[in-house]
Design an enzyme around this catalytic site. Structure first.
Site, short mmCIF file in Angstrom:
data_model
loop_
_atom_site.label_atom_id
_atom_site.label_comp_id
_atom_site.label_asym_id
_atom_site.label_seq_id
_atom_site.Cartn_x
_atom_site.Cartn_y
_atom_site.Cartn_z
N ASP A 1 27.59 55.63 43.32
CA ASP A 1 26.94 55.79 44.62
C ASP A 1 27.33 57.06 45.36
O ASP A 1 26.71 57.40 46.36
CB ASP A 1 27.28 54.59 45.52
CG ASP A 1 26.62 53.33 45.01
OD1 ASP A 1 25.44 53.42 44.66
OD2 ASP A 1 27.28 52.28 44.94
N HIS A 41 36.06 51.15 42.42
CA HIS A 41 35.12 50.23 41.79
C HIS A 41 35.89 49.02 41.29
O HIS A 41 37.02 49.18 40.82
CB HIS A 41 34.40 50.93 40.61
CG HIS A 41 33.18 50.22 40.15
ND1 HIS A 41 33.24 49.13 39.30
CD2 HIS A 41 31.87 50.42 40.42
CE1 HIS A 41 32.01 48.71 39.08
NE2 HIS A 41 31.15 49.47 39.74
N1 ACO Z 1 39.20 54.19 50.13
C1 ACO Z 1 40.53 54.02 50.40
N2 ACO Z 1 41.30 53.10 49.80
C2 ACO Z 1 40.74 52.32 48.88
C3 ACO Z 1 39.37 52.44 48.54
C4 ACO Z 1 38.61 53.43 49.20
N3 ACO Z 1 37.31 53.60 48.91
N4 ACO Z 1 39.06 51.53 47.59
C5 ACO Z 1 40.19 50.85 47.34
N5 ACO Z 1 41.20 51.33 48.13
C6 ACO Z 1 42.61 50.91 48.10
C7 ACO Z 1 42.82 49.57 48.79
O1 ACO Z 1 43.14 49.73 50.15
C8 ACO Z 1 43.97 49.00 47.99
O2 ACO Z 1 45.14 49.64 48.41
P1 ACO Z 1 46.56 48.85 48.40
O3 ACO Z 1 46.81 48.50 46.96
O4 ACO Z 1 47.55 49.84 48.96
O5 ACO Z 1 46.36 47.65 49.26
C9 ACO Z 1 43.70 49.47 46.57
O6 ACO Z 1 42.93 50.68 46.72
C10 ACO Z 1 42.89 48.46 45.73
O7 ACO Z 1 41.72 48.10 46.46
P2 ACO Z 1 40.91 46.74 46.24
O8 ACO Z 1 40.07 46.48 47.44
O9 ACO Z 1 41.84 45.67 45.80
O10 ACO Z 1 40.02 47.14 45.01
P3 ACO Z 1 38.75 46.34 44.53
O11 ACO Z 1 38.63 46.62 43.09
O12 ACO Z 1 38.76 44.94 44.97
O13 ACO Z 1 37.56 47.05 45.35
C11 ACO Z 1 35.69 48.36 45.95
C12 ACO Z 1 36.60 47.82 44.82
C13 ACO Z 1 35.15 47.19 46.80
C14 ACO Z 1 34.51 49.07 45.33
C15 ACO Z 1 36.52 49.33 46.82
O14 ACO Z 1 37.05 50.37 46.03
C16 ACO Z 1 35.73 49.91 47.99
O15 ACO Z 1 35.65 49.26 49.03
N6 ACO Z 1 35.12 51.12 47.80
C17 ACO Z 1 34.29 51.71 48.81
C18 ACO Z 1 32.90 51.09 48.81
C19 ACO Z 1 32.07 51.54 47.61
O16 ACO Z 1 31.99 52.71 47.28
N7 ACO Z 1 31.39 50.56 46.97
C20 ACO Z 1 30.51 50.83 45.83
C21 ACO Z 1 31.03 50.24 44.57
S1 ACO Z 1 29.97 50.71 43.22
C22 ACO Z 1 28.71 49.60 43.17
O17 ACO Z 1 28.78 48.53 43.65
C23 ACO Z 1 27.42 49.97 42.47
#
Ligand code: ACO
Length: 425
Positions: A365, A307
């Site tokens: 979610d 998140h």
């Molecule tokens: N699976 C695997 N790796 C992940 C995931 C995931 N779900 N989420 C983040 N990471 C990793 C990234 O690859 C990154 O790794 P790195 O540092 O080695 O490059 C690190 O964790 C940080 O990720 P960011 O994308 O910078 O985190 P950000 O805070 O920008 O993203 C987000 C948050 C978009 C929710 C992300 O975690 C994601 O895509 N999750 C899956 C989609 C999801 O469940 N969305 C619902 C959010 S809740 C809502 O909106 C109500």
């Protein structure tokens, strides 16, 4: 005002610019950059990652600690002891209602659930195949054509009447979006029913056979609405505030919030979780998908994990996990294969160094799609359910903004296009 200040020196100029720093009741301090425009500079913050756009007293999130408070009350306590409508009242008015005031509020909402018959005609103009969110955007915006009597946005009574109307009518309109798509007659709301029970009645009843709504499912639905009720300045709420800052009417503002919520980066993630669980298909394939999620060369991410704000367990996810168990038990589906995959996936991910290091926890979610699917709600309706739950938050933020001094929202830009040039010839 503020005793604290920040100083900004631009390009080594002799005189630094003093900027006041304010502290809220919780959360990070903010640097007031409003005077910078008179110095000929703007701040640059695409995605508003470091920008506070307003003062607010409604909701506080501490993502690091996994805390979500509405008017100071933790979401876990509201989910356990309150209900959706009482939480709506709290968001709008700032305090929990007394039992008498709550009864009056519930009654007011009850008597605003019906929509003008002309809206039935409006729906008939949509193709059967229309996405429910497309219909919801259109009909909510169109409510302003029907309710001229509460459109003076400078009148607090009008604002509250509009708020009550939109909270009351949203479940009716949401169910109508579904009914139109499946070609069944619209069901009228029943005033003796509670909000969530009524919603399930309008979704699954037909004039030939009114459904018997299970109290367990009605309670689960109510709690799902409650858990989505507000989440401070997220994309859709900020959209509602921005639209509202122009002085437009509340129905147009809520329609703009619905449009913003529709995007997969905001309201569409629970749909993606369900698709992922289907794709995994069997517990034996979980390891393979965990491996893919960790592979930098693979775009696959574990949906429902991580998140932008929560770097800890999303407190709503803990509540939802419990509801999921109750709903599946009520439906005799405790052995639902998707739930089994979800639970095992969650356990493995929570123990995996990759997810621990990056503070990737299940979000709201992760389980909500499984609950909605078990209740019989099709995936195309998931974001509509989210919108119905989020409506009190949107309208409370709109009301809060208009109750205080506000200016039209008008961001600036870093222009990188052509400088002035002459038209050829
Ligand atoms: N699976 C695997 N790796 C992940 C995931 C995931 N779900 N989420 C983040 N990471 C990793 C990234 O690859 C990154 O790794 P790195 O540092 O080695 O490059 C690190 O964790 C940080 O990720 P960011 O994308 O910078 O985190 P950000 O805070 O920008 O993203 C987000 C948050 C978009 C929710 C992300 O975690 C994601 O895509 N999750 C899956 C989609 C999801 O469940 N969305 C619902 C959010 S809740 C809502 O909106 C109500």
């Amino acid at each position: 005002m503020s005793d604290k200040k920040a100083q900004l020196t631009i390009d080594g100029k002799a005189d630094p610019i003093d900027l006041p720093v304010y502290s809220g009741s919780s959360g990070p301090d903010v640097v007031d950059v409003r005077s910078l425009v008179s110095q000929g500079v703007f701040t640059y913050d695409p995605g508003f990652v470091s920008t506070a756009s307003c003062d607010s007293e409604i909701t506080f999130i501490d993502g690091g600690a996994g805390v979500l408070l509405h008017r100071g009350y933790p979401i876990e306590q509201l989910a356990e002891k309150s209900d959706f409508l009482e939480t709506c009242y709290l968001l709008l008015h700032g305090e929990l209602p007394s039992p008498e005031v709550n009864d009056e509020f519930v009654n007011t909402i009850r008597y605003h659930t019906m929509v003008d018959e002309a809206i039935h005609q409006f729906f008939r103009g949509f193709p059967r195949t229309a996405h429910p969110m497309a219909m919801l955007c259109g009909v909510v915006g169109a409510l302003s054509a029907f309710y001229h009597d509460d459109l003076d946005i400078d009148n607090p009574d009008h604002r509250l009447r509009a708020a009550y109307r939109v909270i009351a009518k949203m479940p009716t309109l949401a169910a109508m979006c579904y009914k139109h798509g499946v070609g069944q007659p619209f069901m009228y709301p029943q005033n003796e029913m509670g909000l969530a029970e009524n919603f399930l009645h309008m979704m699954f009843g037909t004039p030939c056979e009114p459904p018997k709504v299970s109290p367990v499912l009605a309670k689960a639905m109510d709690t799902l609405f409650l858990l989505h009720a507000d989440h401070e300045q997220n994309a859709s709420t900020s959209t509602v505030r921005l639209a509202g800052s122009t002085g437009t009417n509340p129905y147009a503002c809520i329609a703009s919030g619905i449009a913003a919520l529709w995007g997969p980066a905001h309201g569409g993630a629970n749909e993606a979780v369900l698709e992922m669980l289907h794709e995994i298909g069997d517990e034996s394939r979980i390891e393979e998908f965990i491996k893919r999620a960790k592979d930098k060369d693979d775009p696959f991410r574990l949906m429902g994990f991580g998140h932008r704000v929560y770097k800890n367990y999303d407190p709503r996810a803990t509540v939802i996990r419990g509801i999921c168990d109750e709903v599946l038990e009520e439906l005799g589906a405790e052995n639902d294969p998707l739930l089994r995959i979800a639970k095992k996936l969650e356990k493995i991910a929570l123990e995996d160094e990759y997810f621990i290091e990056r503070k990737l926890f299940p979000n709201v979610d992760f389980y909500s799609g499984i609950i909605l699917k078990a209740i019989g709600i099709p995936t195309s309706m998931f974001t509509v359910i989210f919108a119905t739950g989020r409506t009190p938050g949107w309208i409370a933020h709109w009301h809060e903004m208009l109750s205080d001094s506000y200016r039209i929202g008008r961001p600036r830009q870093l222009y990188k296009g052509y400088t002035k040039r002459d038209y050829p010839g």
